[in-house]
Design an enzyme around this catalytic site. Sequence first.
Site, short mmCIF file in Angstrom:
data_model
loop_
_atom_site.label_atom_id
_atom_site.label_comp_id
_atom_site.label_asym_id
_atom_site.label_seq_id
_atom_site.Cartn_x
_atom_site.Cartn_y
_atom_site.Cartn_z
N GLU A 162 -15.78 7.38 4.02
CA GLU A 162 -15.23 8.37 3.09
C GLU A 162 -16.36 9.07 2.35
OE1 GLU A 162 -12.34 8.90 -0.81
OE2 GLU A 162 -12.18 7.10 0.42
N LYS A 294 -3.13 -11.85 2.02
CA LYS A 294 -3.11 -10.58 2.75
C LYS A 294 -1.79 -9.83 2.62
CE LYS A 294 -6.50 -12.56 5.89
NZ LYS A 294 -6.84 -13.03 7.24
N ASP A 370 -13.50 -10.81 4.58
CA ASP A 370 -12.32 -10.53 5.39
C ASP A 370 -11.69 -9.23 4.89
OD1 ASP A 370 -9.83 -10.44 6.63
OD2 ASP A 370 -9.54 -12.61 6.53
N HIS A 475 -15.18 16.73 -3.42
CA HIS A 475 -14.86 16.37 -2.04
C HIS A 475 -15.20 17.51 -1.08
CE1 HIS A 475 -12.93 12.42 -1.46
NE2 HIS A 475 -12.74 12.48 -2.76
#
Length: 485
Positions: A162, A294, A370, A475
């Site tokens: 990004e 998760k 993870d 951006h």
Amino acid sequence: EYSRGENVPAKMLAALAKHARGVNCVAVRVAHALPPLSGRARWFSEPATDPCELSSRSDTELIEQLLSGELKSHALEAELGDALRAVHVRRLFVAAQEISPGRSNAVHSLPADGLFDVSNFYESVLGSNCENVIGFVPLPLGTVGPLHLDGHSFTVPLATTEGALIASTNRGARALRAAGGATSVLLSDGMTRAPLVECVNLQQAAALKEFCEAPDRLAELQALFSKTTRFGRLLGVKVAIAGRHAFLRFRCSTGDAMGMNMVGKGTNSLLAELLPLFPGAELISLSGNYCTDKKPAAVNWIEGRGKSVACEALIPGKVVRSVLKADAQRVAELNVHKNLVGSALAGSIGGFNAHASNLVSAVFLACGQDPAQNIESSQCLTTIEAVPTGATAEGAEPFDLRIACTMPSVEVGTVGGGTNLPAQRACLEMLGVAGAAEEAGANAKQLARIVCATVLCGELSLMCALSSSHLMSAHLSLNRKPTLK
């Protein structure tokens, strides 16, 4: 064609620049001198300095300019006209910034070109990280820093695709340095696993709950748990009941490991000796989703999972104005309406922040964590206050800005899993937290603090940009390449 006064096609100009970079400066100088093509998107980002002038300077001269602030790290590609050399110089610059002994060499362990020990990489993956391996996916790696936290300085590696994320977070880190840095606290530490046990009836399930939660039983349960681990220690058990089904949430310390496997083994061993005390009770699953792993869950938000950490900084109003281009009171008001009210309307669980997940994911990918645990690890409450300064002089800022990020379930480790991969270990070494610490758990706790402080930098910068309507312009500037027509 240019010498004859003909209109050179934009695609040819792009090709000229591509082949010129890294070879010589002649073509770049010629192309740089061309006037903008009417009606066409610009193909070349105007550098502040003639690329040929900078490219003739030695690495040492460039690093001196970077350290003095005369040259900006993020602008090296445009300034040098050579992306490969820009990466090389930036690596030297990152190494030059490191303060703690030993950390400066870590950046040189990171692959940056085609000279990559692929055989060693595949050997490190075997039996540990991935099956049916057919290759690897390169991710760009950048840095944020120096990040001043608790009196120490860190260069934080972030892996992301990004654009603008690292530039924005660096702006937050710069404001943090100008404010004297941030402070952090570790509120609690305990990885959880919640097996599902089916009992004979509700009465037996209630008896199991009473047995496990009794304070005088903890030592007995700890002894059973510790049979499979040297570093894990059972801290407590909380049992939830749904009819005759019991969900036993074991909370354990796991040293410098993230600890899911460690807790799973200890829990399995404990239940093998516990359940025979309750005839007919049966282990249905080692995980009953009450852990919770998760998945977004209120139990993690309220009770915590992994490392519960918080980080705070007080930013002077003049720094908010000069570095972040914002007004402290306006930023504080926006935080209430966006991060608190807006998230409440959305029914968010732990999403009371602007973009904590961005930074958590980037650190996790860089440091071998993870990535799926980004879900619960990104739960974050960002609070921002406008603090009156009492200043009355003309031009003085009436408010400073206090910002804090509270993250109850940061799940990180510095041993095991992806932390054993060469590049990921090098990133941990950059932070000074690779492997097991002399004091068990110290490295993993420090990594959790760094994650939280990095999130704070990202929150600070983004909230200021939003309050000043600078987000889209940033951006468009940093996350969009010019379009060739």
